[in-house]
Structures are given as C-alpha cells and as structure tokens.
Design a protein around this motif. Structure first.
Motif, short mmCIF file in Angstrom:
data_model
loop_
_atom_site.label_atom_id
_atom_site.label_comp_id
_atom_site.label_asym_id
_atom_site.label_seq_id
_atom_site.Cartn_x
_atom_site.Cartn_y
_atom_site.Cartn_z
N LEU A 51 0.84 -1.20 0.00
CA LEU A 51 0.00 0.00 0.00
C LEU A 51 0.88 1.26 0.00
CD1 LEU A 51 -3.03 -0.11 -0.11
CD2 LEU A 51 -3.07 0.24 2.36
N PRO A 52 0.67 2.21 -0.92
CA PRO A 52 1.47 3.43 -0.91
C PRO A 52 1.29 4.15 0.43
CG PRO A 52 0.15 3.30 -2.91
CD PRO A 52 -0.33 2.20 -2.00
N PRO A 53 2.39 4.62 1.02
CA PRO A 53 2.27 5.29 2.33
C PRO A 53 1.60 6.64 2.23
CG PRO A 53 4.56 5.31 1.56
CD PRO A 53 3.78 4.48 0.58
N THR A 54 1.64 7.27 1.06
CA THR A 54 1.02 8.60 0.90
C THR A 54 0.34 8.67 -0.47
OG1 THR A 54 2.96 9.55 -0.21
CG2 THR A 54 2.92 9.70 2.20
N GLU A 55 -0.53 9.66 -0.62
CA GLU A 55 -1.20 9.88 -1.91
C GLU A 55 -0.17 10.29 -2.98
OE1 GLU A 55 -4.16 9.21 -2.94
OE2 GLU A 55 -5.15 8.76 -1.04
N ASP A 56 0.90 10.98 -2.56
CA ASP A 56 1.93 11.37 -3.53
C ASP A 56 2.60 10.14 -4.14
OD1 ASP A 56 1.50 14.03 -3.37
OD2 ASP A 56 3.18 14.46 -2.02
N VAL A 57 2.79 9.12 -3.33
CA VAL A 57 3.40 7.89 -3.86
C VAL A 57 2.43 7.24 -4.85
CG1 VAL A 57 4.19 5.56 -3.26
CG2 VAL A 57 4.91 7.51 -1.87
N ALA A 58 1.14 7.24 -4.54
CA ALA A 58 0.15 6.69 -5.49
C ALA A 58 0.20 7.47 -6.80
CB ALA A 58 -1.25 6.76 -4.89
N LYS A 59 0.31 8.79 -6.70
CA LYS A 59 0.38 9.61 -7.93
C LYS A 59 1.67 9.33 -8.69
CE LYS A 59 -2.95 13.21 -7.02
NZ LYS A 59 -3.51 12.80 -5.72
N GLY A 60 2.75 9.05 -7.96
CA GLY A 60 4.01 8.68 -8.60
C GLY A 60 3.86 7.40 -9.41
N CYS A 61 2.91 6.56 -9.01
CA CYS A 61 2.61 5.32 -9.76
C CYS A 61 1.63 5.61 -10.90
CB CYS A 61 2.00 4.27 -8.84
SG CYS A 61 3.07 3.74 -7.51
N LEU A 62 1.30 6.88 -11.11
CA LEU A 62 0.35 7.33 -12.12
C LEU A 62 -1.08 6.90 -11.80
CD1 LEU A 62 2.42 6.82 -15.42
CD2 LEU A 62 2.44 8.75 -13.81
N ALA A 63 -1.34 6.57 -10.53
CA ALA A 63 -2.72 6.35 -10.09
C ALA A 63 -3.29 7.70 -9.69
CB ALA A 63 -2.73 5.40 -8.89
N GLY A 64 -4.62 7.83 -9.77
CA GLY A 64 -5.26 9.07 -9.33
C GLY A 64 -5.19 9.20 -7.82
N SER A 65 -5.36 8.07 -7.13
CA SER A 65 -5.27 8.06 -5.67
C SER A 65 -5.10 6.62 -5.19
CB SER A 65 -6.53 8.67 -5.03
OG SER A 65 -7.56 7.71 -5.05
N ILE A 66 -4.80 6.46 -3.90
CA ILE A 66 -4.60 5.11 -3.34
C ILE A 66 -5.85 4.27 -3.57
CG2 ILE A 66 -4.17 3.80 -1.20
CD1 ILE A 66 -2.66 6.28 -0.13
N SER A 67 -7.00 4.91 -3.50
CA SER A 67 -8.26 4.16 -3.59
C SER A 67 -8.55 3.66 -5.01
CB SER A 67 -9.43 5.02 -3.10
OG SER A 67 -9.56 6.15 -3.95
N ASP A 68 -7.74 4.03 -5.99
CA ASP A 68 -7.96 3.54 -7.37
C ASP A 68 -7.78 2.02 -7.47
OD1 ASP A 68 -8.37 6.06 -8.21
OD2 ASP A 68 -6.70 6.14 -9.63
N PHE A 69 -6.88 1.47 -6.65
CA PHE A 69 -6.55 0.04 -6.76
C PHE A 69 -6.63 -0.63 -5.40
CE2 PHE A 69 -3.74 2.08 -10.09
CZ PHE A 69 -4.60 1.81 -11.14
N LEU A 70 -6.71 -1.97 -5.43
CA LEU A 70 -6.78 -2.77 -4.21
C LEU A 70 -5.51 -3.59 -4.07
CD1 LEU A 70 -10.42 -4.13 -4.74
CD2 LEU A 70 -9.73 -2.29 -3.19
N MET A 71 -5.29 -4.14 -2.88
CA MET A 71 -4.26 -5.17 -2.73
C MET A 71 -4.79 -6.45 -3.39
SD MET A 71 -1.79 -3.79 -0.71
CE MET A 71 -0.94 -5.11 0.16
N LEU A 72 -3.89 -7.35 -3.81
CA LEU A 72 -4.31 -8.53 -4.56
C LEU A 72 -5.40 -9.36 -3.86
CD1 LEU A 72 -4.02 -10.32 -7.06
CD2 LEU A 72 -2.10 -11.47 -5.91
N PRO A 73 -5.26 -9.70 -2.56
CA PRO A 73 -6.33 -10.50 -1.94
C PRO A 73 -7.69 -9.81 -1.99
CG PRO A 73 -4.37 -10.45 -0.55
CD PRO A 73 -4.15 -9.43 -1.64
N TRP A 74 -7.68 -8.48 -1.82
CA TRP A 74 -8.96 -7.73 -1.84
C TRP A 74 -9.53 -7.69 -3.26
CZ3 TRP A 74 -6.54 -2.92 1.04
CH2 TRP A 74 -6.10 -3.33 2.29
#
Ligand SMILES: C[S@@+](CC[C@H](N)C(=O)[O-])C[C@H]1O[C@@H](n2cnc3c(N)ncnc32)[C@H](O)[C@@H]1O
Length: 179
Positions: free
Chosen positions: A77-100
C-alpha cells in the motif's frame, strides 16, 4: 492504420484466417454475436472501473463464458497519496491489494478460475520497451511538435518507474466465470 498493423501481425503469426479487428471506442461496446471469451486487458476505465467493465463484458458473453480482466493492484500500500500519484494512479483508492481484488470478484458473484500476474522482469520489459521507442522516435522526429514532451518524458520515466511503479504496483489478468 491501426487495423492494418494488426492484420500484418496476425499474418506474421499465421492466425489471419482466425481473427478480425474492429478499431473503435470500447466504452459501451457490446458484440453483435455472443462470445465464449470477452476480455479487457488494461483499460477498465471503459466501464468506469472493474465492476462496470465486468458488467459491460458480460453483455457480450455466452452463458458459461469466461471474462478476462487485466487490472493493476497494489503490491504494497502506498504510504502517501503522492506515492500513489508517482505510480500514475489518481489516488490510493484507485486500486486494491491482490487478496482484496480477488475477493471483490467473488462479491460480484464470479469465480476466479485462473490468473497470470506480471513479475518485476515482465514490468521492466513492458516499460523499458517504451523508452527505446521514445528514443528512436526522437531521433527520427527531432522537430516534431511533441518532441519536447517526449524528451521530458524519456528523461524522467526510468527514475519515476523505478521509484514508484516498479515497487508498488502489480498487474494481473484474471479469468472469471459467473457462479
Ligand atoms: C494500458 S494499455 C494496455 C494495452 C495492452 N493490453 C498491453 O498490454 O499492451 C490500454 C490500451 O487501451 C486502449 N484504449 C484506451 N481507451 C480505449 C477506449 N475507450 N476504447 C478502446 N481502446 C482504448 C489504449 O489505446 C491502449 O492501447
């Protein structure tokens, strides 16, 4: 142009007599005749997300058919929203962990019957191929209107990818059958 390239590739692979190509907007697309396998590999925005894309693909599917969904998930899980954006995601909530993500298919009343997950080497091949493509394009088109943008992208992409996407983002293709 795109369908021409696809046809040439199909000929190269010796499958031209078994495939057809339609070039168009996949958002809302429903096949005229129902199919045994309906796939969306890496473009679930066509249905507004995974849930909507599964609903869309299901409209083209024979009873007992298989849906293939290609979708990213968080390796950690990205520790911050900036890290999620660095992955080119809009936000952490865009994706789930694999089991979820796997559990979410179950909640939609689908069985996961197969999955193929990208490993880091696979990611590297996918991303690094774009760098060589950009470099060759720049060499061939130095005066193009997009050259400045492509140069900036090629300069920053390897470091961005290694810092963010490679560490945090997984990708898989999931085969689903309705229960
Ligand atoms: C992330 S790429 C994945 C492509 C491919 N599965 C791969 O592994 O290389 C998403 C693809 O979907 C295409 N695409 C994006 N939006 C689309 C739409 N509304 N209709 C049809 N294709 C679309 C893009 O042009 C791109 O080729």
């Amino acid at each position: 142009m795109v369908t021409e390239q696809a046809k040439l590739r199909a000929e190269e692979l010796g499958v031209a007599d078994r495939v057809g190509f339609i070039h168009g907007d996949a958002a809302g697309y429903v096949a005229d005749e129902k199919v045994g396998v309906a796939a969306c590999l890496g473009a679930t925005w066509i249905g507004g997300g995974v849930v909507g894309t599964i609903e869309l693909l299901a409209q083209s599917l024979n009873t007992g058919g298989i849906i293939l969904i290609g979708e990213p998930y968080w390796l950690k899980l990205p520790p911050t929203e900036d890290v999620a954006k660095g992955c080119l995601a809009g936000s952490i909530s865009d994706f789930l962990m694999l089991p979820w993500l796997l559990a979410s298919f179950g909640k939609l009343d689908y069985d996961v019957v197969e999955m193929v997950l990208a490993d880091q080497d696979g990611w590297d091949r996918y991303e690094a191929a774009k760098w060589l493509t950009m470099r060759r394009w720049l060499d061939a088109n130095p005066d193009d209107d997009f050259a400045k943008d492509v140069r900036a992208q090629l300069t920053s992409e390897p470091e961005r990818y290694a810092t963010y996407t490679r560490e945090y983002l997984g990708w898989g293709v999931f085969a689903l059958m309705a229960r």
